[in-house]
Scaffold this motif. Structure first.
Motif, PDB file in Angstrom:
ATOM      1  N   GLN A 524      45.558  58.430  40.941  1.00  0.00           N
ATOM      2  CA  GLN A 524      45.002  57.989  39.802  1.00  0.00           C
ATOM      3  C   GLN A 524      45.973  56.882  39.093  1.00  0.00           C
ATOM      4  O   GLN A 524      46.230  56.760  37.763  1.00  0.00           O
ATOM      5  CB  GLN A 524      44.635  59.051  38.696  1.00  0.00           C
ATOM      6  CG  GLN A 524      43.609  59.982  39.184  1.00  0.00           C
ATOM      7  CD  GLN A 524      43.211  61.253  38.340  1.00  0.00           C
ATOM      8  OE1 GLN A 524      43.826  61.425  37.293  1.00  0.00           O
ATOM      9  NE2 GLN A 524      42.063  61.791  38.444  1.00  0.00           N
ATOM     10  N   VAL A 525      46.524  55.964  39.842  1.00  0.00           N
ATOM     11  CA  VAL A 525      47.089  54.965  39.287  1.00  0.00           C
ATOM     12  C   VAL A 525      46.500  53.555  39.577  1.00  0.00           C
ATOM     13  O   VAL A 525      46.021  53.276  40.490  1.00  0.00           O
ATOM     14  CB  VAL A 525      48.525  54.786  40.276  1.00  0.00           C
ATOM     15  CG1 VAL A 525      49.188  53.632  39.805  1.00  0.00           C
ATOM     16  CG2 VAL A 525      49.196  55.991  39.857  1.00  0.00           C
ATOM     17  N   GLY A 526      46.666  52.663  38.480  1.00  0.00           N
ATOM     18  CA  GLY A 526      45.920  51.532  38.624  1.00  0.00           C
ATOM     19  C   GLY A 526      46.701  50.234  39.068  1.00  0.00           C
ATOM     20  O   GLY A 526      48.021  50.533  39.021  1.00  0.00           O
ATOM     21  N   LEU A 527      46.254  49.156  39.701  1.00  0.00           N
ATOM     22  CA  LEU A 527      47.058  48.360  40.405  1.00  0.00           C
ATOM     23  C   LEU A 527      46.476  46.750  39.908  1.00  0.00           C
ATOM     24  O   LEU A 527      45.313  46.560  39.860  1.00  0.00           O
ATOM     25  CB  LEU A 527      47.018  48.247  41.689  1.00  0.00           C
ATOM     26  CG  LEU A 527      47.771  47.131  42.524  1.00  0.00           C
ATOM     27  CD1 LEU A 527      49.276  47.348  42.406  1.00  0.00           C
ATOM     28  CD2 LEU A 527      47.426  47.340  43.999  1.00  0.00           C
ATOM     29  N   VAL A 528      47.623  46.078  39.054  1.00  0.00           N
ATOM     30  CA  VAL A 528      47.090  44.705  38.799  1.00  0.00           C
ATOM     31  C   VAL A 528      47.943  43.694  39.566  1.00  0.00           C
ATOM     32  O   VAL A 528      49.125  43.695  39.678  1.00  0.00           O
ATOM     33  CB  VAL A 528      47.445  44.491  37.212  1.00  0.00           C
ATOM     34  CG1 VAL A 528      47.098  43.196  36.849  1.00  0.00           C
ATOM     35  CG2 VAL A 528      46.896  45.753  36.368  1.00  0.00           C
ATOM     36  N   LEU A 529      47.304  43.010  40.165  1.00  0.00           N
ATOM     37  CA  LEU A 529      47.747  41.976  41.030  1.00  0.00           C
ATOM     38  C   LEU A 529      47.994  40.577  40.269  1.00  0.00           C
ATOM     39  O   LEU A 529      46.682  39.908  39.687  1.00  0.00           O
ATOM     40  CB  LEU A 529      46.943  41.475  42.398  1.00  0.00           C
ATOM     41  CG  LEU A 529      46.867  42.725  43.384  1.00  0.00           C
ATOM     42  CD1 LEU A 529      45.971  42.352  44.289  1.00  0.00           C
ATOM     43  CD2 LEU A 529      48.427  43.202  43.460  1.00  0.00           C
ATOM     44  N   SER A 530      48.910  40.062  39.966  1.00  0.00           N
ATOM     45  CA  SER A 530      49.157  38.875  39.065  1.00  0.00           C
ATOM     46  C   SER A 530      49.443  37.698  39.687  1.00  0.00           C
ATOM     47  O   SER A 530      50.274  37.604  40.780  1.00  0.00           O
ATOM     48  CB  SER A 530      50.364  38.887  37.980  1.00  0.00           C
ATOM     49  OG  SER A 530      50.616  38.075  37.247  1.00  0.00           O
ATOM     50  N   GLY A 531      48.750  36.717  39.540  1.00  0.00           N
ATOM     51  CA  GLY A 531      48.996  35.166  40.131  1.00  0.00           C
ATOM     52  C   GLY A 531      48.579  34.967  41.377  1.00  0.00           C
ATOM     53  O   GLY A 531      49.438  34.132  41.927  1.00  0.00           O
ATOM     54  N   PRO A 532      47.484  35.700  42.004  1.00  0.00           N
ATOM     55  CA  PRO A 532      47.267  35.360  43.380  1.00  0.00           C
ATOM     56  C   PRO A 532      46.764  33.888  43.484  1.00  0.00           C
ATOM     57  O   PRO A 532      45.963  33.384  42.569  1.00  0.00           O
ATOM     58  CB  PRO A 532      46.070  36.251  43.574  1.00  0.00           C
ATOM     59  CG  PRO A 532      45.356  36.813  42.396  1.00  0.00           C
ATOM     60  CD  PRO A 532      46.774  36.657  41.294  1.00  0.00           C
ATOM     61  N   THR A 533      47.199  33.320  44.591  1.00  0.00           N
ATOM     62  CA  THR A 533      46.707  32.027  44.893  1.00  0.00           C
ATOM     63  C   THR A 533      45.258  32.039  45.161  1.00  0.00           C
ATOM     64  O   THR A 533      44.831  32.988  45.589  1.00  0.00           O
ATOM     65  CB  THR A 533      47.564  31.224  46.093  1.00  0.00           C
ATOM     66  OG1 THR A 533      47.275  32.141  47.320  1.00  0.00           O
ATOM     67  CG2 THR A 533      49.024  31.346  45.673  1.00  0.00           C
ATOM     68  N   PRO A 534      44.582  30.917  45.043  1.00  0.00           N
ATOM     69  CA  PRO A 534      43.061  30.963  45.583  1.00  0.00           C
ATOM     70  C   PRO A 534      42.861  31.592  47.145  1.00  0.00           C
ATOM     71  O   PRO A 534      42.106  32.128  47.306  1.00  0.00           O
ATOM     72  CB  PRO A 534      42.646  29.397  45.497  1.00  0.00           C
ATOM     73  CG  PRO A 534      43.487  28.950  44.354  1.00  0.00           C
ATOM     74  CD  PRO A 534      44.842  29.631  44.439  1.00  0.00           C
ATOM     75  N   ARG A 535      43.685  31.101  47.832  1.00  0.00           N
ATOM     76  CA  ARG A 535      43.681  31.489  49.117  1.00  0.00           C
ATOM     77  C   ARG A 535      43.914  32.840  49.319  1.00  0.00           C
ATOM     78  O   ARG A 535      42.971  33.528  50.266  1.00  0.00           O
ATOM     79  CB  ARG A 535      44.671  30.803  50.055  1.00  0.00           C
ATOM     80  CG  ARG A 535      44.675  31.069  51.571  1.00  0.00           C
ATOM     81  CD  ARG A 535      45.693  30.266  52.228  1.00  0.00           C
ATOM     82  NE  ARG A 535      45.682  30.637  53.692  1.00  0.00           N
ATOM     83  CZ  ARG A 535      46.679  29.926  54.693  1.00  0.00           C
ATOM     84  NH1 ARG A 535      47.731  29.205  54.199  1.00  0.00           N
ATOM     85  NH2 ARG A 535      46.466  30.443  55.871  1.00  0.00           N
ATOM     86  N   VAL A 536      44.938  33.622  48.829  1.00  0.00           N
ATOM     87  CA  VAL A 536      45.239  34.857  48.970  1.00  0.00           C
ATOM     88  C   VAL A 536      44.074  35.554  48.127  1.00  0.00           C
ATOM     89  O   VAL A 536      43.368  36.587  48.696  1.00  0.00           O
ATOM     90  CB  VAL A 536      46.479  35.164  47.943  1.00  0.00           C
ATOM     91  CG1 VAL A 536      46.753  36.947  48.147  1.00  0.00           C
ATOM     92  CG2 VAL A 536      47.605  34.578  49.015  1.00  0.00           C
TER      93      VAL A 536
END
Length: 580
Positions: A524-536
């Motif tokens: 029950q842990v959330g994940l925030v991905l910051s700053g992904p490139t448009p390709r990723v």
């Protein structure tokens, strides 16, 4: 819809666009005459080295040299037999005879044409320098060893199956050493080494062969035995055997009509083509590397620019047509191409003229070639082997290169000498790829972000952690980088990961990230991905990871990541995913 045409006549078209007049023609005639004189003894010596009669080397220059210049993509490349092919072609000749060698060459020419049509002309850029240097140095060692027999006039007990057996055979044959052959070899080697320093404008190998031939005649008058080209090779005309090479042009003949190793015409079958496919592919790859490397060297000397795909097609055409007239495998030779440039060449006309010089030599000078001592030709090839092995470059590389590159170089060299070049290049490329993967994986890491890394990370709650991943996430680095995210800290509810420095993901990384998400869901842990490139981000969307039970979010930067993390921590928005 436009259809791209094959890049034929690229070099000629480039020449015509640049302008061509009487001055350029004189330069081409002078260069072609110079290189043609150089090519004659080399072509015969290299043909002998691969186990066929010397005239087949001349036929190669005559046909492949002119056709490749006409259809190819480099204005200055000079094509003919080269020393690099000896280690591949000699086993083919021994196993399949002349017919098998010519059929294998024809197949290699077809492969080269396909490579050119597939626009694979940038092939050389993917061959690491240690691999190229390693197998060329190994080839030089093998060629030099093969010349010891004729240098000393040794009588070997039989053919050797490998390099170690060859050394053993030479050692046991030393008592059969011939004084005449050894004397001619020493004198020719001395001329080859000293003459270029005194009179660089006159090719030293021509002087060495002339001196060797005169010394051979003197020794024969003194009744000292000496092996000559006329004694070793002969041809039949109207049922009469004549020494040396035939003074007439080659006739058209299909390779399978020529004798195999058993002296009988080849029995064409699927099994024969299957057995010849591997050496044909090796010949094509080596021919592509050699010709493209030669074109790059010529471009550096002249400031021109070749068409790599056109050059591959030109080499393919030359190697498909030459076997039909008795020619063996050909590719561009760096030494002859460099001499071509230095002699004033301007266009492919110079290479065509050089083939014409060989034509004149076949028709008018063939009887004189019978007097050439085999030891003189062996001395010439020994110097060629020394030059192609580039000992100074090898020594320099061993001294300054990283240990991994030194390992690749030595592996390619040893495998070329002890086994064969195909295995050496294959293993060398695998090792180089492994070294590259290791180096790239070392550039990828995951580290916890301290609070003072960015203003947005100030005052984060204790149950929010921040990480940053730097470098490409691919199969060699994904597990190592993402394993840090799987080390759960008690009480953590949200993990922020800055992936702005991740340029790409592969399927291994996507699968590993999916496993991380499954573990986070269980905890029950959330994940925030910051700053992904448009390709990723596009890659993750295609993988179905845009939204996972309100647990995953993509945000533009760290401030948005902090806002998203804080929003998830409030009970009202805990189950909702709102992408900022």
């Amino acid at each position: 819809m436009s259809v791209s045409l094959p890049p034929l006549f690229s070099a000629l078209r480039q020449t015509l666009r640049a302008g061509y007049g009487w001055g350029q023609l004189r330069g081409d005639l002078s260069a072609g005459l110079t290189v043609g004189i150089i090519a004659i003894p080399l072509a015969m010596a290299l043909a002998i080295a691969v186990g066929v009669a010397p005239q087949h080397g001349l036929y190669t220059v005559l046909v492949a040299g002119s056709l490749t210049a006409l259809f190819g993509g480099s204005r200055f490349n000079v094509t003919g037999p080269t020393a690099a092919f000896v280690v591949i072609l000699l086993p083919v000749t021994q196993q399949f005879g002349l017919g098998g060698l010519l059929l294998c060459t024809l197949m290699a020419g077809g492969i080269l044409i396909v490579l050119g049509l597939m626009r694979a002309g940038r092939l050389i850029e993917f061959i690491p320098y240690p691999v190229t240097l390693g197998f060329t140095a190994g080839i030089g060692i093998v060629i030099a060893t093969l010349q010891i027999k004729d240098l000393l006039g040794l009588q070997l007990a039989g053919p050797a199956n490998n390099y170690l057996e060859q050394l053993s055979g030479l050692w046991h044959a030393l008592p059969s050493l011939q004084l005449g052959d050894s004397l001619v070899a020493v004198v020719c080697l001395a001329v080859l080494l000293i003459w270029p320093r005194w009179v660089p404008k006159i090719p030293g190998h021509l002087v060495a062969l002339a001196v060797g031939a005169l010394l051979g005649l003197l020794l024969e008058n003194l009744h000292i035995p000496l092996a000559t080209l006329g004694e070793r090779f002969s041809y039949s005309l109207n049922g009469v055997e004549h020494p040396g090479i035939p003074p007439f042009l080659p006739a058209f003949v299909w390779p399978w009509q020529l004798p195999g190793a058993d002296g009988q015409p080849l029995a064409v079958s699927f099994e024969l083509f299957r057995q010849l496919l591997a050496p044909a592919f090796a010949i094509a790859m080596l021919g592509a590397i050699e010709s493209l490397l030669c074109a790059v060297v010529a471009d550096g000397m002249t400031g021109s620019k070749h068409d790599p795909n056109g050059e591959l097609i030109g080499q393919g055409i030359g190697n498909m047509i030459a076997p039909l007239f008795g020619g063996i495998t050909a590719t561009a030779a760096i030494a002859r191409s460099a001499a071509n440039v230095r002699a004033g060449a301007y266009s492919p006309v110079a290479a065509i003229v050089h083939a014409g010089v060989v034509l004149i030599a076949i028709v008018f000078l063939a009887p004189l070639f019978s007097y050439l001592p085999m030891a003189a030709l062996a001395a010439l090839l020994l110097v060629v082997a020394w030059n192609m092995s580039e000992p100074r470059h090898v020594q320099h590389t061993l001294r300054i290169a990283p240990r991994s590159d030194v390992m690749v170089l030595l592996t390619c060299l040893i495998l070329t000498v002890l086994f064969d070049m195909v295995l050496a290049v294959g293993v060398g490329l695998l090792l180089a790829a492994g070294v590259f993967i290791k180096r790239m994986s070392d550039l990828t890491d995951t580290a916890a972000l301290p609070k003072d890394f960015h203003q947005a990370l100030n005052d984060l709650p204790e149950h929010v952690l921040a990480y940053a991943i730097r470098g490409p996430l691919f199969f060699g680095a994904a597990e190592k980088a993402l394993s840090v995210l799987r080390r759960f800290t008690p009480g953590v509810k949200v993990v922020i990961v800055d992936i702005s420095a991740v340029p790409l993901l592969d399927m291994t990384a996507i699968a590993a990230l999916d496993n991380v998400l499954r573990d986070y869901r269980a905890q029950q842990v959330g994940l925030v991905l910051s700053g992904p490139t448009p390709r990723v981000r596009l890659q993750l969307r295609r993988a179905g990871m845009e939204q996972v039970d309100g647990q995953l979010a993509y945000v533009r930067d760290l401030p948005h990541a902090k806002a998203k993390a804080l929003r998830w921590l409030t009970p009202k928005t805990d189950a909702a995913l709102e992408v900022v």
